[in-house]
Design a protein around this motif. Sequence first.
Motif, mmCIF file in Angstrom:
data_model
loop_
_atom_site.group_PDB
_atom_site.id
_atom_site.type_symbol
_atom_site.label_atom_id
_atom_site.label_comp_id
_atom_site.label_asym_id
_atom_site.label_seq_id
_atom_site.Cartn_x
_atom_site.Cartn_y
_atom_site.Cartn_z
ATOM 1 N N GLY A 177 0.800 -1.217 0.000
ATOM 2 C CA GLY A 177 0.000 0.000 0.000
ATOM 3 C C GLY A 177 0.832 1.265 0.000
ATOM 4 O O GLY A 177 0.401 2.312 -0.494
ATOM 5 N N LEU A 178 2.048 1.172 0.556
ATOM 6 C CA LEU A 178 2.956 2.317 0.588
ATOM 7 C C LEU A 178 3.601 2.578 -0.764
ATOM 8 O O LEU A 178 3.769 3.723 -1.181
ATOM 9 N N THR A 179 3.991 1.494 -1.435
ATOM 10 C CA THR A 179 4.746 1.634 -2.679
ATOM 11 C C THR A 179 3.862 1.751 -3.909
ATOM 12 O O THR A 179 4.326 2.138 -4.973
ATOM 13 N N ASP A 180 2.578 1.422 -3.781
ATOM 14 C CA ASP A 180 1.648 1.481 -4.915
ATOM 15 C C ASP A 180 0.347 2.089 -4.422
ATOM 16 O O ASP A 180 -0.307 1.538 -3.539
ATOM 17 N N ASP A 181 -0.042 3.258 -4.976
ATOM 18 C CA ASP A 181 -1.239 3.938 -4.478
ATOM 19 C C ASP A 181 -2.504 3.544 -5.232
ATOM 20 O O ASP A 181 -3.542 4.185 -5.079
ATOM 21 N N SER A 182 -2.451 2.469 -6.020
ATOM 22 C CA SER A 182 -3.657 1.967 -6.674
ATOM 23 C C SER A 182 -4.444 1.092 -5.696
ATOM 24 O O SER A 182 -3.904 0.664 -4.666
ATOM 25 N N PRO A 183 -5.718 0.805 -5.984
ATOM 26 C CA PRO A 183 -6.496 -0.054 -5.074
ATOM 27 C C PRO A 183 -5.888 -1.450 -4.975
ATOM 28 O O PRO A 183 -5.342 -1.958 -5.965
ATOM 29 N N PRO A 184 -5.955 -2.081 -3.812
ATOM 30 C CA PRO A 184 -5.485 -3.473 -3.704
ATOM 31 C C PRO A 184 -6.302 -4.365 -4.630
ATOM 32 O O PRO A 184 -7.436 -4.040 -4.981
ATOM 33 N N ARG A 185 -5.730 -5.491 -5.026
ATOM 34 C CA ARG A 185 -6.510 -6.389 -5.888
ATOM 35 C C ARG A 185 -7.650 -7.039 -5.105
ATOM 36 O O ARG A 185 -8.622 -7.500 -5.684
ATOM 37 N N GLU A 186 -7.512 -7.098 -3.772
ATOM 38 C CA GLU A 186 -8.562 -7.694 -2.946
ATOM 39 C C GLU A 186 -9.624 -6.649 -2.602
ATOM 40 O O GLU A 186 -9.302 -5.513 -2.262
ATOM 41 N N HIS A 187 -10.885 -7.059 -2.658
ATOM 42 C CA HIS A 187 -11.978 -6.229 -2.156
ATOM 43 C C HIS A 187 -12.324 -6.571 -0.710
ATOM 44 O O HIS A 187 -13.053 -5.825 -0.047
ATOM 45 N N VAL A 188 -11.816 -7.712 -0.227
ATOM 46 C CA VAL A 188 -12.131 -8.180 1.128
ATOM 47 C C VAL A 188 -10.836 -8.469 1.875
ATOM 48 O O VAL A 188 -9.996 -9.236 1.398
ATOM 49 N N VAL A 189 -10.676 -7.839 3.041
ATOM 50 C CA VAL A 189 -9.505 -8.056 3.882
ATOM 51 C C VAL A 189 -9.975 -8.482 5.267
ATOM 52 O O VAL A 189 -10.892 -7.875 5.836
ATOM 53 N N LEU A 190 -9.357 -9.516 5.800
ATOM 54 C CA LEU A 190 -9.665 -9.995 7.147
ATOM 55 C C LEU A 190 -8.441 -9.774 8.015
ATOM 56 O O LEU A 190 -7.345 -10.256 7.705
ATOM 57 N N PHE A 191 -8.606 -9.021 9.095
ATOM 58 C CA PHE A 191 -7.487 -8.617 9.943
ATOM 59 C C PHE A 191 -7.601 -9.344 11.274
ATOM 60 O O PHE A 191 -8.470 -9.041 12.089
ATOM 61 N N ASP A 192 -6.713 -10.322 11.485
ATOM 62 C CA ASP A 192 -6.734 -11.089 12.729
ATOM 63 C C ASP A 192 -6.133 -10.271 13.865
ATOM 64 O O ASP A 192 -5.221 -9.471 13.662
ATOM 65 N N LEU A 237 -7.682 1.060 6.292
ATOM 66 C CA LEU A 237 -8.957 1.506 5.730
ATOM 67 C C LEU A 237 -8.741 2.443 4.549
ATOM 68 O O LEU A 237 -9.490 2.414 3.571
ATOM 69 N N ASP A 238 -7.699 3.256 4.631
ATOM 70 C CA ASP A 238 -7.359 4.161 3.537
ATOM 71 C C ASP A 238 -7.021 3.369 2.274
ATOM 72 O O ASP A 238 -7.451 3.731 1.165
ATOM 73 N N CYS A 239 -6.260 2.297 2.422
ATOM 74 C CA CYS A 239 -5.928 1.448 1.267
ATOM 75 C C CYS A 239 -7.184 0.863 0.637
ATOM 76 O O CYS A 239 -7.356 0.885 -0.590
ATOM 77 N N MET A 240 -8.083 0.347 1.460
ATOM 78 C CA MET A 240 -9.302 -0.262 0.934
ATOM 79 C C MET A 240 -10.265 0.780 0.387
ATOM 80 O O MET A 240 -11.070 0.494 -0.506
ATOM 81 N N ASN A 241 -10.174 1.994 0.900
ATOM 82 C CA ASN A 241 -11.044 3.072 0.431
ATOM 83 C C ASN A 241 -10.670 3.530 -0.982
ATOM 84 O O ASN A 241 -11.428 4.278 -1.616
ATOM 85 N N ARG A 242 -9.520 3.092 -1.473
ATOM 86 C CA ARG A 242 -9.121 3.422 -2.846
ATOM 87 C C ARG A 242 -10.031 2.782 -3.878
ATOM 88 O O ARG A 242 -10.092 3.228 -5.021
ATOM 89 N N HIS A 243 -10.706 1.713 -3.497
ATOM 90 C CA HIS A 243 -11.683 1.115 -4.412
ATOM 91 C C HIS A 243 -12.811 2.118 -4.650
ATOM 92 O O HIS A 243 -13.347 2.694 -3.697
ATOM 93 N N SER A 244 -13.185 2.301 -5.888
ATOM 94 C CA SER A 244 -14.233 3.270 -6.205
ATOM 95 C C SER A 244 -15.629 2.710 -5.984
ATOM 96 O O SER A 244 -16.599 3.466 -5.881
ATOM 97 N N ASP A 245 -15.743 1.373 -5.897
ATOM 98 C CA ASP A 245 -17.065 0.780 -5.794
ATOM 99 C C ASP A 245 -17.368 0.225 -4.401
ATOM 100 O O ASP A 245 -18.181 0.769 -3.671
#
Length: 210
Positions: free
Chosen positions: A108-123, A159-167
Amino acid sequence: TLTSNTIDDIIRASRDSKFKSVVFVTGVPGAGKTLVGLNTATKHQNPDDDLYSVFLSGNGPLVAILREALAMDHFENENAWERPISKGEARRKVRSFIQPIHVFRDEGLTDDSPPREHVVLFDEAQRAWDIQKLANFMKGGRRKHKVFDFNKSEPQFLLDCMNRHSDWAVVVCLVGGGQEINEGETRISGWIETLNNFFPEWHVFISSRL
């Protein structure tokens, strides 16, 4: 089963209606929170699936154990069904959807595009780092990519990384109350404050008991 099915319903509703959601799965140690997260991640292992998910943990030994156990299970199942794969192939497949949190964070630091995942689970989400602890880590001497002006907590940056998704996007936080054991860990309140201050448009799903 009820919890897993509820998470599945929230993920599909978020996708179909195009909104972003945070789900807090809470419980005492041993209640099965990690199992719920893994159950969701292993359902959607295909990167071409629009529900593709990644399971993140700051616990390095846990990541190593889970990866090896799931890889061996996948290896044995595929070969039992006469779809031969090597142990190396099985390990590579598992490696992509079970990751140490710092790997996801560095991407997320080196690439400011949306992650390829739409779902992240944080243990163990209650152990996410506050601004000061993460800032100190980012400028630490052993890191390849030093960042000297970092000013976000771990909940805010994730959350900022996941918020990059437009949808749509979903973050599932697996939270063990009372299991914050080190200085600089935000607890569930850190996530709630971050949502209120920076992401008020996100939908929040949390136990009525909290």
